[in-house]
Write a protein that holds these residues in place. Structure first.
Motif, short mmCIF file in Angstrom:
data_model
loop_
_atom_site.label_atom_id
_atom_site.label_comp_id
_atom_site.label_asym_id
_atom_site.label_seq_id
_atom_site.Cartn_x
_atom_site.Cartn_y
_atom_site.Cartn_z
N TYR A 4 0.84 -1.20 0.00
CA TYR A 4 0.00 0.00 0.00
C TYR A 4 0.87 1.26 0.00
O TYR A 4 0.57 2.23 -0.68
CB TYR A 4 -0.92 0.01 1.23
CG TYR A 4 -1.89 -1.12 1.28
CD1 TYR A 4 -3.12 -1.05 0.62
CD2 TYR A 4 -1.60 -2.27 2.01
CE1 TYR A 4 -4.03 -2.10 0.69
CE2 TYR A 4 -2.50 -3.32 2.07
CZ TYR A 4 -3.72 -3.24 1.41
OH TYR A 4 -4.62 -4.27 1.47
N CYS B 111 0.89 4.18 -2.79
CA CYS B 111 0.69 5.59 -2.45
C CYS B 111 1.85 6.46 -2.94
O CYS B 111 1.64 7.58 -3.40
CB CYS B 111 0.49 5.75 -0.95
SG CYS B 111 -1.13 5.16 -0.37
N THR C 284 -6.60 5.62 1.06
CA THR C 284 -5.89 4.36 1.31
C THR C 284 -5.34 4.33 2.73
O THR C 284 -5.50 3.33 3.45
CB THR C 284 -4.76 4.16 0.29
OG1 THR C 284 -5.33 4.10 -1.02
CG2 THR C 284 -3.97 2.89 0.56
#
Length: 141
Positions: free
Chosen positions: A97, A101, A118
């Motif tokens: 993640y 990002c 997120t």
């Protein structure tokens, strides 16, 4: 504003964008790709621990490595696709993640809302993620 600057928005999240950007960049820098061969060789002859990752974890790491290579070539959409595949294999690993990002941050501030969403989703799932990771969730790999 330009990349890295808070926009003039009155949204309460707009002031969080620079912090989220800095955190994503730092996490991405800390989670560099390790070639699969190097990871598998790690410590087999010098007494260090053997690679005990499960097959789906190894697959996720390979997708991350491919994503990192694409990121370095500035093929951002393809990199995000690889990080998504890593997330599909190992949804409780924060590294994938964070890398995703970081790509959005590089793509420009119009993608910051996705970064913030997120990060908020991960915060909302923190107890689930911690329970799925021995020793808790960690940015260290």
């Amino acid at each position: 504003g330009s990349r890295g600057e808070a926009t003039g928005s009155s949204s309460p999240c707009s002031s969080a964008a620079p912090a989220a950007v800095a955190a994503s960049r730092a996490a991405a820098a800390a989670s560099g790709a390790v070639p699969a061969a190097a990871a598998e060789e790690a410590g087999t002859e010098d007494g260090a621990s053997k690679d005990e990752r499960r097959p789906h974890q190894k697959e996720a790491e390979e997708f991350k490595a491919q994503g990192n290579a694409l990121y370095r070539k500035r093929k951002f959409d393809e990199a995000i696709g690889m990080y998504d595949r890593a997330i599909d294999k190992e949804p409780n690993d924060l590294t994938y993640y964070n890398n995703k990002c970081a790509v959005w941050v590089e793509m420009g501030d119009e993608h910051y809302p996705k970064v913030l969403k997120t990060c908020q989703d991960l915060i909302d799932r923190r107890y689930e993620i911690n329970s799925e990771n021995s020793g808790g969730a960690s940015f260290e790999k």
